[in-house]
Design a protein around this motif. Structure first.
Motif, PDB file in Angstrom:
ATOM      1  N   GLU A  55      59.290  33.597  51.510  1.00 58.83           N
ATOM      2  CA  GLU A  55      58.543  32.338  51.384  1.00 58.83           C
ATOM      3  C   GLU A  55      58.686  31.751  49.981  1.00 58.83           C
ATOM      4  OE1 GLU A  55      54.517  32.402  52.982  1.00 58.83           O
ATOM      5  OE2 GLU A  55      55.124  33.994  54.368  1.00 58.83           O
ATOM      6  N   LEU A  56      58.972  32.590  48.995  1.00 57.22           N
ATOM      7  CA  LEU A  56      59.144  32.133  47.608  1.00 57.22           C
ATOM      8  C   LEU A  56      60.620  31.953  47.236  1.00 57.22           C
ATOM      9  CD1 LEU A  56      56.472  34.432  45.917  1.00 57.22           C
ATOM     10  CD2 LEU A  56      56.299  31.963  46.326  1.00 57.22           C
ATOM     11  N   LYS A  57      61.474  31.971  48.250  1.00 58.38           N
ATOM     12  CA  LYS A  57      62.922  31.881  48.019  1.00 58.38           C
ATOM     13  C   LYS A  57      63.309  30.639  47.212  1.00 58.38           C
ATOM     14  CE  LYS A  57      65.029  31.947  51.832  1.00 58.38           C
ATOM     15  NZ  LYS A  57      65.744  32.182  53.073  1.00 58.38           N
ATOM     16  N   ALA A  58      62.700  29.510  47.492  1.00 61.09           N
ATOM     17  CA  ALA A  58      63.029  28.273  46.762  1.00 61.09           C
ATOM     18  C   ALA A  58      62.687  28.417  45.278  1.00 61.09           C
ATOM     19  CB  ALA A  58      62.294  27.084  47.366  1.00 61.09           C
ATOM     20  N   THR A  59      61.562  29.050  44.976  1.00 62.59           N
ATOM     21  CA  THR A  59      61.167  29.281  43.576  1.00 62.59           C
ATOM     22  C   THR A  59      62.168  30.203  42.895  1.00 62.59           C
ATOM     23  OG1 THR A  59      58.821  28.988  44.083  1.00 62.59           O
ATOM     24  CG2 THR A  59      59.352  30.231  42.087  1.00 62.59           C
ATOM     25  N   ILE A  60      62.544  31.278  43.574  1.00 59.87           N
ATOM     26  CA  ILE A  60      63.496  32.244  43.015  1.00 59.87           C
ATOM     27  C   ILE A  60      64.821  31.554  42.690  1.00 59.87           C
ATOM     28  CG2 ILE A  60      64.857  34.327  43.514  1.00 59.87           C
ATOM     29  CD1 ILE A  60      62.480  35.206  45.351  1.00 59.87           C
ATOM     30  N   LEU A  61      65.326  30.783  43.636  1.00 63.09           N
ATOM     31  CA  LEU A  61      66.606  30.092  43.425  1.00 63.09           C
ATOM     32  C   LEU A  61      66.507  29.018  42.349  1.00 63.09           C
ATOM     33  CD1 LEU A  61      67.805  29.864  47.126  1.00 63.09           C
ATOM     34  CD2 LEU A  61      68.787  31.274  45.311  1.00 63.09           C
ATOM     35  N   ASP A  62      65.372  28.339  42.288  1.00 63.67           N
ATOM     36  CA  ASP A  62      65.169  27.314  41.265  1.00 63.67           C
ATOM     37  C   ASP A  62      65.228  27.933  39.862  1.00 63.67           C
ATOM     38  OD1 ASP A  62      64.447  24.676  40.255  1.00 63.67           O
ATOM     39  OD2 ASP A  62      62.465  25.529  39.873  1.00 63.67           O
ATOM     40  N   VAL A  63      64.518  29.030  39.668  1.00 63.13           N
ATOM     41  CA  VAL A  63      64.517  29.692  38.356  1.00 63.13           C
ATOM     42  C   VAL A  63      65.907  30.230  38.035  1.00 63.13           C
ATOM     43  CG1 VAL A  63      63.544  31.600  36.994  1.00 63.13           C
ATOM     44  CG2 VAL A  63      62.058  30.251  38.490  1.00 63.13           C
ATOM     45  N   PHE A  64      66.569  30.806  39.013  1.00 60.99           N
ATOM     46  CA  PHE A  64      67.921  31.334  38.779  1.00 60.99           C
ATOM     47  C   PHE A  64      68.882  30.214  38.398  1.00 60.99           C
ATOM     48  CE2 PHE A  64      72.111  32.892  40.279  1.00 60.99           C
ATOM     49  CZ  PHE A  64      72.227  33.964  39.404  1.00 60.99           C
ATOM     50  N   ASP A  65      68.795  29.089  39.089  1.00 60.69           N
ATOM     51  CA  ASP A  65      69.658  27.949  38.755  1.00 60.69           C
ATOM     52  C   ASP A  65      69.372  27.435  37.345  1.00 60.69           C
ATOM     53  OD1 ASP A  65      70.887  28.109  41.219  1.00 60.69           O
ATOM     54  OD2 ASP A  65      69.741  26.463  42.113  1.00 60.69           O
ATOM     55  N   GLN A  66      68.104  27.385  36.968  1.00 59.67           N
ATOM     56  CA  GLN A  66      67.737  26.935  35.624  1.00 59.67           C
ATOM     57  C   GLN A  66      68.245  27.894  34.549  1.00 59.67           C
ATOM     58  OE1 GLN A  66      63.476  26.617  36.103  1.00 59.67           O
ATOM     59  NE2 GLN A  66      63.585  24.388  36.225  1.00 59.67           N
ATOM     60  N   SER A  67      68.359  29.172  34.886  1.00 58.21           N
ATOM     61  CA  SER A  67      68.818  30.166  33.903  1.00 58.21           C
ATOM     62  C   SER A  67      70.264  29.930  33.497  1.00 58.21           C
ATOM     63  CB  SER A  67      68.672  31.585  34.460  1.00 58.21           C
ATOM     64  OG  SER A  67      69.706  31.872  35.400  1.00 58.21           O
ATOM     65  N   ASP A  68      71.050  29.337  34.391  1.00 58.70           N
ATOM     66  CA  ASP A  68      72.463  29.056  34.146  1.00 58.70           C
ATOM     67  C   ASP A  68      73.241  30.336  33.825  1.00 58.70           C
ATOM     68  OD1 ASP A  68      74.519  27.184  34.172  1.00 58.70           O
ATOM     69  OD2 ASP A  68      74.484  26.950  31.995  1.00 58.70           O
ATOM     70  N   LEU A  69      72.854  31.440  34.449  1.00 62.29           N
ATOM     71  CA  LEU A  69      73.498  32.733  34.170  1.00 62.29           C
ATOM     72  C   LEU A  69      74.601  33.079  35.175  1.00 62.29           C
ATOM     73  CD1 LEU A  69      70.403  34.802  33.068  1.00 62.29           C
ATOM     74  CD2 LEU A  69      72.327  34.085  31.652  1.00 62.29           C
ATOM     75  N   HIS A  70      74.468  32.712  36.414  1.00 56.29           N
ATOM     76  CA  HIS A  70      75.498  32.964  37.434  1.00 56.29           C
ATOM     77  C   HIS A  70      75.830  34.452  37.576  1.00 56.29           C
ATOM     78  CE1 HIS A  70      75.927  28.664  37.147  1.00 56.29           C
ATOM     79  NE2 HIS A  70      76.217  28.782  35.866  1.00 56.29           N
ATOM     80  N   ASN A  71      74.842  35.306  37.400  1.00 56.26           N
ATOM     81  CA  ASN A  71      75.051  36.746  37.474  1.00 56.26           C
ATOM     82  C   ASN A  71      74.247  37.276  38.660  1.00 56.26           C
ATOM     83  OD1 ASN A  71      74.822  39.550  37.159  1.00 56.26           O
ATOM     84  ND2 ASN A  71      75.013  39.422  34.938  1.00 56.26           N
ATOM     85  N   LEU A  72      74.950  37.528  39.764  1.00 55.10           N
ATOM     86  CA  LEU A  72      74.257  37.950  40.982  1.00 55.10           C
ATOM     87  C   LEU A  72      73.647  39.338  40.863  1.00 55.10           C
ATOM     88  CD1 LEU A  72      76.562  36.512  43.790  1.00 55.10           C
ATOM     89  CD2 LEU A  72      74.408  35.602  42.913  1.00 55.10           C
ATOM     90  N   ARG A  73      74.261  40.218  40.076  1.00 56.73           N
ATOM     91  CA  ARG A  73      73.660  41.552  39.872  1.00 56.73           C
ATOM     92  C   ARG A  73      72.305  41.427  39.193  1.00 56.73           C
ATOM     93  NH1 ARG A  73      78.819  44.798  37.637  1.00 56.73           N
ATOM     94  NH2 ARG A  73      79.283  42.711  36.955  1.00 56.73           N
ATOM     95  N   LEU A  74      72.208  40.509  38.242  1.00 56.52           N
ATOM     96  CA  LEU A  74      70.944  40.278  37.548  1.00 56.52           C
ATOM     97  C   LEU A  74      69.911  39.698  38.511  1.00 56.52           C
ATOM     98  CD1 LEU A  74      69.184  40.189  35.039  1.00 56.52           C
ATOM     99  CD2 LEU A  74      70.333  38.074  34.377  1.00 56.52           C
ATOM    100  N   LEU A  75      70.323  38.769  39.350  1.00 61.72           N
ATOM    101  CA  LEU A  75      69.407  38.207  40.347  1.00 61.72           C
ATOM    102  C   LEU A  75      68.898  39.298  41.277  1.00 61.72           C
ATOM    103  CD1 LEU A  75      67.993  35.846  41.778  1.00 61.72           C
ATOM    104  CD2 LEU A  75      70.121  35.491  43.084  1.00 61.72           C
ATOM    105  N   GLN A  76      69.787  40.138  41.763  1.00 64.07           N
ATOM    106  CA  GLN A  76      69.403  41.210  42.682  1.00 64.07           C
ATOM    107  C   GLN A  76      68.422  42.185  42.032  1.00 64.07           C
ATOM    108  OE1 GLN A  76      72.601  43.752  43.964  1.00 64.07           O
ATOM    109  NE2 GLN A  76      71.358  44.716  45.531  1.00 64.07           N
TER     110      GLN A  76
END
Length: 199
Positions: free
Chosen positions: A96-117
């Motif tokens: 349910e918080l997926k949009a928030t998670i993706l929004d913060v990840f996009d703002q981070s500009d890191l593009h590191n999926l291991r870090l996201l996981q």
């Protein structure tokens, strides 16, 4: 006896972590191609290499034949990451918080999926410690998730020293006018600006 041939393809991964400078590293790798007739595949974060070594770009042009840019898709990967959350109730909340998670990840500009996981799994562990009644307040959980993700992304990427989180109040107060005396902008101020008003 079994005769083992030399490999015909060499793969070098995470070149940005190599301690050699870029020109020296590419010179070493070039030996395999020019003198041994081998094929070489290089996997690297070129943006990081270019930032850390100005000579890399010039040397790269002479050594590397083809370049492919591969970008990660956090929107595709998040489903697999959420599926690894062991607690079904927490998995539902995170979904349910997926949009928030993706929004913060996009703002981070890191593009590191291991870090996201790893950040999602860390957040899920924290959520499991919260009383069931409080887990019903999705808006509050969204704010908590946002703060945890920002801290995780900034600290694990090396952009924000851990000690600054421990001294957060002092850092925020002193970060407001950090350029007035000509000093560098505080990393916590940079993070605050990157994500907007999240603190």
């Amino acid at each position: 006896f079994l005769k083992i041939e030399s490999p015909t393809i060499y793969i070098f991964d995470d070149l940005e972590r190599c301690k050699m400078d870029g020109a020296e590293m590419l010179g070493y790798i070039n030996q395999f191609v020019e003198h041994d007739g081998r094929k070489v595949i290089l996997i690297a974060n070129e943006d990081e290499l270019e930032r850390s070594d100005k000579r890399y770009l010039r040397t790269r042009e002479k050594v590397i034949g083809r370049t492919f840019r591969i970008s990660s898709s956090s929107h595709s990967a998040i489903e697999a990451f959420l599926a690894r959350v062991p607690n079904p109730a927490i998995r539902t909340i995170l979904d349910e918080l997926k949009a928030t998670i993706l929004d913060v990840f996009d703002q981070s500009d890191l593009h590191n999926l291991r870090l996201l996981q790893s950040s999602i799994l860390d957040c899920s562990r924290v959520l499991m410690l919260i009383e069931a009644e409080k887990l019903k307040h999705l808006e509050g959980l969204g704010l908590l998730m946002r703060l945890m993700l920002i801290a995780s992304f900034e600290v694990h990427s090396g952009r924000l020293p851990r000690v600054m989180l421990r001294n957060r109040i002092h850092e925020l107060v002193s970060a407001g006018d950090s350029r007035a005396d000509g000093s560098e902008v505080s990393p916590i101020k940079v993070a605050s600006d990157r994500y907007g008003q999240a603190n």
